[in-house]
Scaffold this active site. Structure first.
Site, short mmCIF file in Angstrom:
data_model
loop_
_atom_site.label_atom_id
_atom_site.label_comp_id
_atom_site.label_asym_id
_atom_site.label_seq_id
_atom_site.Cartn_x
_atom_site.Cartn_y
_atom_site.Cartn_z
N SER A 1 51.28 33.01 38.34
CA SER A 1 50.25 33.28 39.34
C SER A 1 50.02 34.78 39.42
O SER A 1 50.28 35.52 38.46
CB SER A 1 50.69 32.68 40.69
OG SER A 1 49.67 32.80 41.66
N LYS B 1 43.67 30.68 41.36
CA LYS B 1 45.10 30.93 41.55
C LYS B 1 45.57 30.50 42.95
O LYS B 1 46.71 30.05 43.10
CB LYS B 1 45.40 32.42 41.31
CG LYS B 1 45.22 32.86 39.86
CD LYS B 1 46.16 32.13 38.91
CE LYS B 1 46.12 32.72 37.51
NZ LYS B 1 47.09 32.07 36.59
N TYR C 1 38.38 33.83 40.17
CA TYR C 1 39.75 33.96 39.67
C TYR C 1 40.75 33.78 40.80
O TYR C 1 41.71 33.01 40.68
CB TYR C 1 39.94 35.32 39.00
CG TYR C 1 41.36 35.59 38.56
CD1 TYR C 1 41.90 34.95 37.45
CD2 TYR C 1 42.17 36.47 39.28
CE1 TYR C 1 43.21 35.19 37.06
CE2 TYR C 1 43.47 36.71 38.89
CZ TYR C 1 43.99 36.07 37.78
OH TYR C 1 45.29 36.30 37.40
#
Length: 283
Positions: free
Chosen positions: A135, A153, A149
């Protein structure tokens, strides 16, 4: 010492390669998934049959299940599964196309989800194993132009936290590596950029120092990254795996702890606008 078997996705370069190489150096075996043949030939020559390169498209759920089953049947059930495959997508939310957003989630979220699902029956039958999700500190906070993005995550962290609670009674550990910046090709070929709208030129200027998104020539002209070596992240992972009571989240990288602190402070201060909310007191 008992040698472990690793399964590392996205091992052709960057962090994935560093994880694989660190495991090999300590005598472990590694199944390293790649997308291009030959990218690990130097490591295969050095470590022989302890390294098994394997072609895999993590976005293809059927392919993921087939590969995991084949690995379990021919090489063995992995002791450590590292979901490292991923890339960055940069663009203001308004700039992002449906295809770009879906592709981001297919790799960063669904790829890790499919691998986790595919390997769990094997780990559960054996009653042991560790799943490591790569992560980022961006999964704690946020950054303009990195919304897709960050979202991929954050979603990775959400399902992984639930998964950790589900499989702990079965002898399986789940761990999230919240990484800062490392000297990989993340801003180069591992980064995709949206088509820029002039409305966000000022925002791009504040982040990239230019009104547009960086071109490959811009990235090359910037020279080598000054971030830490991926080896640092690999060594931190090795240490985490040896901890008797390893935490769910591990923050790794210079400045990463400060980034997480700042993100949590911002969230705390935002919640303070609600008079009914009381932030937990320090233990």
């Amino acid at each position: 010492m008992t040698r472990r078997l690793w399964f590392v996705t996205g091992a052709g370069r960057g962090l994935g390669r560093a994880f694989a190489e660190a495991a090999l150096e300590q005598g472990d075996r590694v199944v390293a998934t790649i997308r291009r043949e030959g990218v690990l030939d130097d490591l295969t020559e050095k470590y022989g049959d302890r390294l098994v390169p394997w072609r895999l498209d993590v976005t293809d759920r059927a392919d993921v299940f087939r590969v995991i089953d084949e690995v379990a049947a021919t090489v063995g059930v992995p002791d450590v599964v590292v979901n490292n495959a991923g890339y960055g997508l940069v663009g203001a939310i308004e700039e992002l196309s449906e295809q770009e957003v879906r592709a981001q989630f297919e790799v960063n979220l669904y790829g890790a989800l499919w691998v986790s699902q595919a390997v769990l029956p094997h780990l559960r039958q054996r009653g042991s194993g560790k799943i490591v999700q790569v992560s980022t500190v961006g999964a704690v906070g946020h950054l303009p132009l990195f919304g897709a993005y960050n979202a991929s995550k954050w979603a990775l962290e959400g399902f992984s936290s639930a998964l950790a609670a589900e499989v702990a009674p079965l002898g399986i550990g789940v761990h999230l590596l919240q990484l800062g910046g490392f000297a990989t090709d993340w801003f180069g070929s591992s980064m995709a950029y949206a088509t820029a709208l002039p409305a966000y030129d000022e925002t791009r200027g504040g982040i990239f120092g230019m009104p547009g998104y960086p071109t490959p020539e811009d990235v090359q002209a910037a020279g080598p990254s000054t971030d830490e070596s991926p080896r640092v992240a690999a060594e931190a992972l090795l240490a985490l795996l040896d901890e008797p009571e390893a935490p769910l989240r591990k923050v790794i990288g210079t400045g990463a702890h400060e980034m997480v602190r700042m993100a949590l402070e911002w969230r705390r201060d935002d919640y303070r606008h609600d008079p009914e909310f009381v932030w937990p007191a320090p233990a």
